[in-house]
Design a protein around this motif. Structure first.
Motif, PDB file in Angstrom:
ATOM      1  N   HIS A 125      59.345  31.056  27.650  1.00  0.00           N
ATOM      2  CA  HIS A 125      60.195  31.504  26.297  1.00  0.00           C
ATOM      3  C   HIS A 125      59.476  30.323  24.593  1.00  0.00           C
ATOM      4  N   GLU A 126      58.287  30.705  24.627  1.00  0.00           N
ATOM      5  CA  GLU A 126      57.731  29.698  24.009  1.00  0.00           C
ATOM      6  C   GLU A 126      57.633  30.653  22.736  1.00  0.00           C
ATOM      7  N   TYR A 127      57.932  31.434  22.680  1.00  0.00           N
ATOM      8  CA  TYR A 127      58.259  32.349  21.254  1.00  0.00           C
ATOM      9  C   TYR A 127      59.111  32.842  20.971  1.00  0.00           C
ATOM     10  N   ASP A 128      59.697  33.185  20.365  1.00  0.00           N
ATOM     11  CA  ASP A 128      61.161  33.377  18.882  1.00  0.00           C
ATOM     12  C   ASP A 128      61.021  35.388  19.428  1.00  0.00           C
ATOM     13  N   TYR A 129      60.282  36.101  19.841  1.00  0.00           N
ATOM     14  CA  TYR A 129      59.874  37.620  19.693  1.00  0.00           C
ATOM     15  C   TYR A 129      58.733  38.142  20.355  1.00  0.00           C
ATOM     16  N   LEU A 130      59.166  39.283  21.191  1.00  0.00           N
ATOM     17  CA  LEU A 130      58.091  39.768  22.024  1.00  0.00           C
ATOM     18  C   LEU A 130      58.138  41.226  21.554  1.00  0.00           C
ATOM     19  N   PHE A 131      57.036  41.947  20.755  1.00  0.00           N
ATOM     20  CA  PHE A 131      56.931  42.920  19.958  1.00  0.00           C
ATOM     21  C   PHE A 131      55.438  43.561  21.074  1.00  0.00           C
ATOM     22  N   ARG A 154      48.537  38.866  22.096  1.00  0.00           N
ATOM     23  CA  ARG A 154      48.360  37.336  21.893  1.00  0.00           C
ATOM     24  C   ARG A 154      49.751  36.483  20.844  1.00  0.00           C
ATOM     25  N   THR A 155      49.792  35.549  20.329  1.00  0.00           N
ATOM     26  CA  THR A 155      50.993  34.982  19.712  1.00  0.00           C
ATOM     27  C   THR A 155      50.450  33.936  18.256  1.00  0.00           C
ATOM     28  N   LEU A 156      51.604  34.534  17.264  1.00  0.00           N
ATOM     29  CA  LEU A 156      51.028  34.065  16.096  1.00  0.00           C
ATOM     30  C   LEU A 156      52.778  34.047  15.081  1.00  0.00           C
ATOM     31  N   GLN A 157      52.154  33.718  14.284  1.00  0.00           N
ATOM     32  CA  GLN A 157      53.455  33.146  13.360  1.00  0.00           C
ATOM     33  C   GLN A 157      53.866  34.435  12.226  1.00  0.00           C
ATOM     34  N   ILE A 158      54.431  34.693  11.953  1.00  0.00           N
ATOM     35  CA  ILE A 158      55.246  35.525  10.652  1.00  0.00           C
ATOM     36  C   ILE A 158      56.624  35.113  10.906  1.00  0.00           C
ATOM     37  N   GLU A 159      55.727  34.594   8.764  1.00  0.00           N
ATOM     38  CA  GLU A 159      57.521  34.765   8.513  1.00  0.00           C
ATOM     39  C   GLU A 159      58.298  33.212   9.227  1.00  0.00           C
ATOM     40  N   GLY A 160      57.488  32.096  10.030  1.00  0.00           N
ATOM     41  CA  GLY A 160      58.371  31.063  10.642  1.00  0.00           C
ATOM     42  C   GLY A 160      58.547  31.647  11.449  1.00  0.00           C
ATOM     43  N   LYS A 161      58.401  31.595  12.351  1.00  0.00           N
ATOM     44  CA  LYS A 161      58.581  32.829  13.487  1.00  0.00           C
ATOM     45  C   LYS A 161      57.559  32.852  14.304  1.00  0.00           C
ATOM     46  N   THR A 162      57.551  32.274  15.827  1.00  0.00           N
ATOM     47  CA  THR A 162      56.401  32.824  16.823  1.00  0.00           C
ATOM     48  C   THR A 162      56.644  34.188  17.818  1.00  0.00           C
ATOM     49  N   ALA A 174      58.279  58.307  21.874  1.00  0.00           N
ATOM     50  CA  ALA A 174      58.343  56.370  21.555  1.00  0.00           C
ATOM     51  C   ALA A 174      59.832  57.194  20.299  1.00  0.00           C
ATOM     52  N   ASP A 175      60.610  55.462  20.371  1.00  0.00           N
ATOM     53  CA  ASP A 175      61.216  55.506  19.371  1.00  0.00           C
ATOM     54  C   ASP A 175      61.334  55.962  18.007  1.00  0.00           C
ATOM     55  N   SER A 176      62.519  57.123  17.974  1.00  0.00           N
ATOM     56  CA  SER A 176      61.841  57.175  16.578  1.00  0.00           C
ATOM     57  C   SER A 176      62.133  56.046  15.341  1.00  0.00           C
ATOM     58  N   ASN A 177      62.362  55.133  15.989  1.00  0.00           N
ATOM     59  CA  ASN A 177      62.090  54.006  14.462  1.00  0.00           C
ATOM     60  C   ASN A 177      60.274  53.073  14.643  1.00  0.00           C
ATOM     61  N   ILE A 178      59.623  53.610  15.911  1.00  0.00           N
ATOM     62  CA  ILE A 178      58.455  52.895  16.081  1.00  0.00           C
ATOM     63  C   ILE A 178      57.772  52.921  14.056  1.00  0.00           C
ATOM     64  N   ILE A 180      51.810  45.804  10.779  1.00  0.00           N
ATOM     65  CA  ILE A 180      52.769  46.078  11.246  1.00  0.00           C
ATOM     66  C   ILE A 180      53.643  44.787  11.896  1.00  0.00           C
ATOM     67  N   LEU A 181      52.943  43.831  11.985  1.00  0.00           N
ATOM     68  CA  LEU A 181      54.176  42.604  13.135  1.00  0.00           C
ATOM     69  C   LEU A 181      55.469  41.983  12.018  1.00  0.00           C
ATOM     70  N   SER A 182      54.694  41.792  10.384  1.00  0.00           N
ATOM     71  CA  SER A 182      56.319  42.018  10.031  1.00  0.00           C
ATOM     72  C   SER A 182      56.718  42.440   9.667  1.00  0.00           C
ATOM     73  N   GLU A 183      55.679  43.723   9.222  1.00  0.00           N
ATOM     74  CA  GLU A 183      57.561  45.184   9.101  1.00  0.00           C
ATOM     75  C   GLU A 183      58.247  45.726  10.928  1.00  0.00           C
ATOM     76  N   ILE A 184      58.340  45.107  11.558  1.00  0.00           N
ATOM     77  CA  ILE A 184      59.315  45.305  12.794  1.00  0.00           C
ATOM     78  C   ILE A 184      60.034  44.005  12.732  1.00  0.00           C
ATOM     79  N   TYR A 185      59.653  42.727  12.344  1.00  0.00           N
ATOM     80  CA  TYR A 185      59.499  41.610  12.035  1.00  0.00           C
ATOM     81  C   TYR A 185      61.544  41.796  10.892  1.00  0.00           C
ATOM     82  N   HIS A 186      60.878  42.476  10.214  1.00  0.00           N
ATOM     83  CA  HIS A 186      62.346  42.765   8.740  1.00  0.00           C
ATOM     84  C   HIS A 186      62.875  43.573   9.169  1.00  0.00           C
ATOM     85  N   ILE A 187      62.790  45.026   9.684  1.00  0.00           N
ATOM     86  CA  ILE A 187      63.529  46.088  10.455  1.00  0.00           C
ATOM     87  C   ILE A 187      64.397  44.696  11.505  1.00  0.00           C
TER      88      ILE A 187
END
Ligand SMILES: Nc1nc2c(ncn2[C@@H]2O[C@H](COP(=O)(O)OP(=O)(O)OP(=O)(O)O)[C@@H](O)[C@H]2O)c(=O)[nH]1
Ligand SMILES: [Mg+2]
Length: 217
Positions: free
Chosen positions: A7-13, A52-60, A114-118, A169-176
């Motif tokens: 759980h050392e991350y906020d999101y798993l994409f 790979r774990t990285l920071q997106i807008e202050g989130k892990t 795939a999911d239509s919102n991908i 990609i990750l930022s866009e997903i995070y925003h959604i």
């Protein structure tokens, strides 16, 4: 404490790599997750993944990136590959026109499985081979605009735009996701448990990647 590490991350994409055989999917993955490149890599057989774990807008954010064979006969069951994927990197080779012409085919496959919102990013890879170019950058840009995709030219060899492609990609997903979470909170029905991360439907999250080919040590 394994559970803490989990759980050392906020999101798993989950992100999937798609595109014809030989366009450089596996090298894009190895460049992004291990900073490795292999000139004589073998065709992928079945499915592999790396994280790979990285920071997106202050989130892990932990990106779990799946890679499969471009060749039909080596591909694993398609529906399982796309299940739970929130992002896709659709790759073609700027030196091979056919791989660009097949982009429509890959978009159809995404639509079917795939999911239509991908979130989809199209990447024209091997930008280092400009002297062998068979697809103009504007052609990529035009198609991306028509299909509503993000677009970048990349080079796994030179590590050009690889980082940026995944960051985008990750930022866009995070925003959604964060917009959805906000809407859900406002409706007093949030499904996000703070501090525990949001798990996006993945199978094995051990973080291991099978290595093969000439780059293994
Ligand atoms: N010049 C150059 N060669 C690249 C680049 N990316 C990959 N390659 C080469 O292209 C070939 C195919 O790369 P792979 O990463 O195995 O391609 P793939 O899309 O994973 O292919 P499949 O697993 O068969 O679907 C290899 O010889 C790589 O070294 C790049 O950015 N520039
Ligand atoms: Mg491969």
């Amino acid at each position: 404490m394994a559970s803490r590490v989990d759980h050392e991350y906020d999101y798993l994409f989950k992100i999937v790599l798609i595109g014809d055989s030989g366009v450089g999917k596996s090298n894009i993955l190895s460049r992004f997750t291990r900073n490795e490149f292999c000139l004589e890599s073998k065709s992928t057989i079945g499915v592999e993944f790396a994280t790979r774990t990285l920071q997106i807008e202050g989130k892990t954010v932990k990106a779990q990136i799946w890679d499969t064979a471009g060749q039909e006969r080596y591909r694993a069951i398609t529906s399982a590959y796309y299940r739970g994927a929130v992002g896709a990197l659709l790759v073609y080779d700027i030196t091979k026109r056919q791989t660009f012409d097949n982009v429509q085919r890959w978009l159809r496959e995404l639509r079917d499985h795939a999911d239509s919102n991908i979130v989809i990013m199209m990447a024209g890879n091997k930008s280092d081979l400009n002297h062998l170019r068979a697809v103009a950058e504007e052609d990529g840009q035009t198609l991306a605009e028509k299909e509503g995709l993000s677009f970048l030219e990349t080079s796994a060899l030179e590590a050009h735009n690889i980082e940026k492609a995944f960051q985008t990609i990750l930022s866009e997903i995070y925003h959604i996701i964060s917009k959805k979470a906000l809407a859900a909170q406002e409706a007093a029905a949030s499904t996000v448990v703070p501090g525990q991360g949001t798990t996006i439907n993945v199978g094995d999250s051990s973080g291991n990647v099978k290595r093969g080919g000439c780059c293994s040590s």
